[in-house]
Design a protein around this motif. Structure first.
Motif, PDB file in Angstrom:
ATOM      1  N   CYS A  29       7.441  78.654  47.578  1.00  0.00           N
ATOM      2  CA  CYS A  29       7.373  78.152  48.956  1.00  0.00           C
ATOM      3  C   CYS A  29       5.940  77.738  49.273  1.00  0.00           C
ATOM      4  CB  CYS A  29       7.893  79.174  49.955  1.00  0.00           C
ATOM      5  SG  CYS A  29       6.893  80.657  50.123  1.00  0.00           S
ATOM      6  N   TRP A  30       5.830  76.677  50.054  1.00  0.00           N
ATOM      7  CA  TRP A  30       4.537  76.072  50.387  1.00  0.00           C
ATOM      8  C   TRP A  30       4.003  76.615  51.708  1.00  0.00           C
ATOM      9  CZ3 TRP A  30       1.808  72.727  47.322  1.00  0.00           C
ATOM     10  CH2 TRP A  30       2.500  72.148  46.241  1.00  0.00           C
ATOM     11  N   SER A  31       2.690  76.705  51.793  1.00  0.00           N
ATOM     12  CA  SER A  31       2.052  76.985  53.079  1.00  0.00           C
ATOM     13  C   SER A  31       2.232  75.775  53.995  1.00  0.00           C
ATOM     14  CB  SER A  31       0.562  77.285  52.882  1.00  0.00           C
ATOM     15  OG  SER A  31      -0.092  76.180  52.281  1.00  0.00           O
ATOM     16  N   GLY A  34       0.408  72.670  53.108  1.00  0.00           N
ATOM     17  CA  GLY A  34       0.659  72.122  51.778  1.00  0.00           C
ATOM     18  C   GLY A  34      -0.452  72.374  50.778  1.00  0.00           C
ATOM     19  N   LYS A  35      -1.379  73.299  51.096  1.00  0.00           N
ATOM     20  CA  LYS A  35      -2.505  73.545  50.199  1.00  0.00           C
ATOM     21  C   LYS A  35      -2.301  74.736  49.279  1.00  0.00           C
ATOM     22  CE  LYS A  35      -6.047  71.399  53.116  1.00  0.00           C
ATOM     23  NZ  LYS A  35      -7.358  71.603  53.792  1.00  0.00           N
ATOM     24  N   LYS A  36      -1.287  75.549  49.550  1.00  0.00           N
ATOM     25  CA  LYS A  36      -1.022  76.713  48.703  1.00  0.00           C
ATOM     26  C   LYS A  36       0.471  76.797  48.402  1.00  0.00           C
ATOM     27  CE  LYS A  36      -4.791  79.613  50.524  1.00  0.00           C
ATOM     28  NZ  LYS A  36      -5.151  78.846  51.728  1.00  0.00           N
ATOM     29  N   LEU A  37       0.765  77.238  47.205  1.00  0.00           N
ATOM     30  CA  LEU A  37       2.142  77.465  46.786  1.00  0.00           C
ATOM     31  C   LEU A  37       2.270  78.919  46.364  1.00  0.00           C
ATOM     32  CD1 LEU A  37       4.960  76.098  46.021  1.00  0.00           C
ATOM     33  CD2 LEU A  37       4.065  76.130  43.673  1.00  0.00           C
ATOM     34  N   LYS A  56      -4.260  74.452  45.822  1.00  0.00           N
ATOM     35  CA  LYS A  56      -4.543  73.043  45.543  1.00  0.00           C
ATOM     36  C   LYS A  56      -6.036  72.801  45.373  1.00  0.00           C
ATOM     37  CE  LYS A  56      -3.503  68.441  47.400  1.00  0.00           C
ATOM     38  NZ  LYS A  56      -2.839  67.712  48.529  1.00  0.00           N
ATOM     39  N   TRP A  84       5.463  82.181  54.131  1.00  0.00           N
ATOM     40  CA  TRP A  84       4.133  82.166  54.724  1.00  0.00           C
ATOM     41  C   TRP A  84       4.219  82.496  56.210  1.00  0.00           C
ATOM     42  CZ3 TRP A  84      -0.258  81.723  51.915  1.00  0.00           C
ATOM     43  CH2 TRP A  84      -0.129  81.251  50.597  1.00  0.00           C
ATOM     44  N   ALA A 382       6.437  70.102  49.450  1.00  0.00           N
ATOM     45  CA  ALA A 382       5.495  70.568  50.464  1.00  0.00           C
ATOM     46  C   ALA A 382       5.926  70.033  51.830  1.00  0.00           C
ATOM     47  CB  ALA A 382       4.088  70.082  50.125  1.00  0.00           C
ATOM     48  N   ALA A 389       6.631  71.313  44.078  1.00  0.00           N
ATOM     49  CA  ALA A 389       6.723  72.235  42.955  1.00  0.00           C
ATOM     50  C   ALA A 389       7.936  71.834  42.142  1.00  0.00           C
ATOM     51  CB  ALA A 389       6.856  73.665  43.455  1.00  0.00           C
ATOM     52  N   VAL A 403       3.250  71.734  39.447  1.00  0.00           N
ATOM     53  CA  VAL A 403       2.996  71.070  40.729  1.00  0.00           C
ATOM     54  C   VAL A 403       2.669  69.622  40.432  1.00  0.00           C
ATOM     55  CG1 VAL A 403       1.480  70.884  42.722  1.00  0.00           C
ATOM     56  CG2 VAL A 403       2.242  73.127  41.955  1.00  0.00           C
TER      57      VAL A 403
END
Length: 691
Positions: A29-31, A34-37, A56, A84, A382, A389, A403
């Motif tokens: 799952c994305w933050s 969209g900067k962290k998975l 990222k 998140w 994202a 992903a 990614v």
């Protein structure tokens, strides 16, 4: 470089912990930015999954929780879900309880008192987390409290099945299911030295079914607004609120799925209209998906109305569908990037066994293929569609997480490396795809064929066909099911067997007309497709036609039994796991293919599709394996068949698994080794010698 090991594989190598193929990464799952998975994984190949983070910025992977560090044996699955709840904070579920983890790894409880938690979804604004606890819908503020607020309480056999946030995060739309009038069954069995009795909600064909309705509730509280369909027992395949919150659609069908209807509701007045409806008397797969277009009025509908499962737009109620994509291939699922006017979708356009990711303008136009590596790609996008992903696997590669940047899937990064180092030391089976044709209607099909070392097409090899099932043609590690049947396939191939998974009618990807012969045809059209596969491969020298075995479980068990019963002498042996022998006890949804309990012919139809009534011609070796606590396919049905086989003086073997449910190969590693060991020994005995 170490020489590859060519000795036959053992079950200890294939089914032990840590796993030689590693641990499947799940729950990506994305933050919000969209900067962290975040994802769930174990880098050492053990079953306990912890939380890992890919960033990222810096393209680095780190471990957020370490709850599984000292849990390196047994069957504990670890963290099951995550979401998140801030820029660097996550909520997660462990053993049904809700927790949070901070950026420094500190863990604390969330929603104290809530149990059996699942379906974590953060609001669009990021200030609240919604989830289902038991059968109730609840929310909690992501900061400042551990007290959850119940929005809709489940009671008895009534509970919340799924939900979605509104675009503004002020409301939640949800599905309530009511099993009050659904049949309840008890299964008595012996396990661990005790007599036990478990109760299940379990409908049979012709029974009253689960009743469902859609509700809409303000997160601030109050009573839900209810949106009813003409028949609450009809299936719900999708639902959604328009971006402005003024309209709600429900994608629904009758039980047989022959009529598909999209209802539209005015949220303020509750007025219901039929926005779209289609009838297909030969429909056997409910592969629909419906979503609002960015304008909040047009619907995007995935349907095979034109013969293949494709994207269409529906601008207004009752209008003609406007094709967005077309071709002799099918789409499995799609996602709408509203900001950029793009639809991303998963399709088998490149090859029947592949699932690649494509894009197309929302208004139609050229289709672009984004992924190229042959295999199966499963995307998680994202929120801003800047990347996705990609859970990727192919015939020679266990699943890994990548990614890839959008819009063109460039700048890809592999973020997991799951197999153990010793994986590279083994000579894994080569996989080929071999076309064949139906002798009944000339339809084109494909077989996935695993080859033993030093294979020569000289017609000398024993062959095992299975595990047979629909949707069995997939270019991924393990074929139809990545866990755990990959191991028995490799075990058999390492011992000189050719192992085959045939494409059969009723599967995804070939279009409506290709699938039509399966209607009312359990144990008929499907077993003819399998037999045509065997004949083609024998003619090509892949196997000795006198030494072909067949196996499958559940529906695959039905096909195995019907093949031995209807085609005596064609197969040298058959292994049926948890076989669906009696469609009177099937789930009502199987009426998609076998037909409903209506019409003067339904008794004859059900007998024709039930292996229980076709056993008189059995002459080939048969082994049946079944767990005593199986609520999906009743162990009692296997006993009814056993009684008939005894009365008919047939020779067979029965393996009983005490206290085991339908997924008999997944309960624990010891049981997996035992059950697959029985299968392997049976085929070694029946197929290795000449008949």
């Amino acid at each position: 470089m170490t020489a590859l090991q060519t000795a036959p594989l053992t079950f200890e190598t294939l089914y032990s912990e840590p796993s030689i193929i590693g641990t499947l990464p799940l729950g990506a799952c994305w933050s919000a930015d969209g900067k962290k998975l975040a994802f769930l994984w174990n880098d050492a190949g053990h079953t306990f999954r912890d939380i890992w983070i890919w960033e990222k910025d810096g393209k680095r992977v780190s471990r957020r929780t370490r709850l599984g560090i000292d849990r390196t044996s047994g069957e504990a699955r670890g963290i099951s879900e995550l979401a998140w709840i801030g820029s660097d904070r996550l909520a997660f579920v462990l053993d049904g309880q809700l927790y949070s983890v901070e950026s420094d790894g500190a863990i604390g409880p969330l929603a104290i008192g809530a149990a059996v938690v699942r379906s974590l979804v953060t609001s669009p604004s990021g200030d609240r987390l919604a989830f289902i606890a038991g059968s109730s819908l609840m929310t909690i503020a992501v900061s400042g409290t551990t007290r959850a607020d119940p929005l809709v309480m489940g009671t008895g056999f009534v509970g919340i099945e799924s939900f979605k946030w509104s675009s503004d995060g002020k409301q939640i739309v949800f599905v309530e299911s009511d099993d009050t009038n659904t049949r309840k069954i008890e299964i008595a069995y012996d396990a661990r030295g005790e007599a036990r009795r478990d109760r299940f909600t379990r409908a049979f064909p012709g029974d009253l079914l689960t009743r469902r309705r859609i509700g809409l509730i303000d997160v601030a509280g109050g009573e839900p607004l209810w949106f009813e369909r003409p028949d609450a027992e009809d299936a719900i395949w999708g639902y959604g609120l328009s971006p402005d919150g003024n309209a709600l659609f429900i994608s629904s069908s009758v039980l047989s799925i022959k009529t598909h209807t999209v209802y539209m509701f005015d949220v303020r007045s509750g007025v219901r209209t039929v926005h779209y409806s289609a009838h297909d008397a030969f429909k056997i797969r409910p592969d629909w998906q419906v979503e609002f277009a960015p304008d909040g009025r047009t619907l995007i509908i995935l349907t095979d109305r034109d013969g293949f499962n494709h994207l269409h737009s529906l601008p207004t109620a009752g209008a003609a569908l406007e094709p967005i994509t077309a071709g002799a291939w099918e789409i499995a699922e799609f996602a709408v990037d509203a900001a950029n006017g793009t639809i991303y979708f998963v399709s088998n356009a490149s090859h029947p066994a592949e699932r690649q990711i494509y894009s197309v303008p929302l208004t139609g136009g050229p289709v672009s293929q984004l992924t190229r590596a042959a295999g199966i790609h499963v995307p998680i996008y994202a929120p801003d569609f800047s990347a996705f992903a990609d859970l990727f696997s192919n015939d020679m590669t266990p699943p890994e997480l990548f990614v890839r940047a959008l819009p063109d899937a460039s700048d890809d990064h592999q973020i997991t490396r799951s197999p153990r180092p010793e994986f590279a030391d083994h000579n894994w089976a080569e996989v080929r795809y071999v076309p064949f044709q139906s002798h009944i209607d000339g339809a084109e099909l494909v077989a996935r064929v695993m080859l033993p070392a030093n294979f020569e097409p000289d017609g000398s090899h024993p062959m095992v066909v299975g595990s047979v099932y629909s949707d069995g043609l997939l270019n991924q590690w393990g074929g139809r099911a990545a866990h755990p049947s990959w191991g028995i396939d490799q075990y058999l191939a390492s011992r000189g067997f050719v192992v085959v998974s045939p494409e059969i009618r009723g599967s995804f990807g070939r279009g409506r007309d290709w699938n039509r012969p399966m209607l009312n045809s359990y144990g008929s059209q499907d077993i003819e497709d399998i037999a045509d596969c065997v004949k083609a491969l024998v003619d090509l020298g892949y196997a000795d036609g006198r030494r072909v075995g067949l196996w499958g479980s559940s529906y695959g068990g039905l096909m195995t039994l019907m093949s031995l019963f209807k085609k005596p002498g064609f197969y040298a042996a058959g292994f049926a796991g948890a076989p669906a022998t009696n469609v009177w006890h099937a789930y009502p949804e199987q009426g998609w293919i076998m037909g409903l309990t209506e019409g003067d012919d339904f008794v004859d139809r059900y007998r024709a599709q039930s292996a229980l009534f076709h056993s008189k011609d059995l002459q080939d070796p048969l082994m049946i394996l079944h767990g005593t606590k199986d609520e999906v396919v009743l162990y009692a049905d296997t006993i009814a068949l056993v009684e008939k086989l005894i009365a008919q003086n047939k020779k067979f073997e029965l393996v009983t698994l005490p206290g085991t449910g339908h997924a008999w190969a997944k309960q624990d590693l010891a049981l997996t080794r035992f059950a697959y060991g029985k299968l392997a020994d049976f085929f070694e005995k029946t197929l290795k010698g000449s008949r």
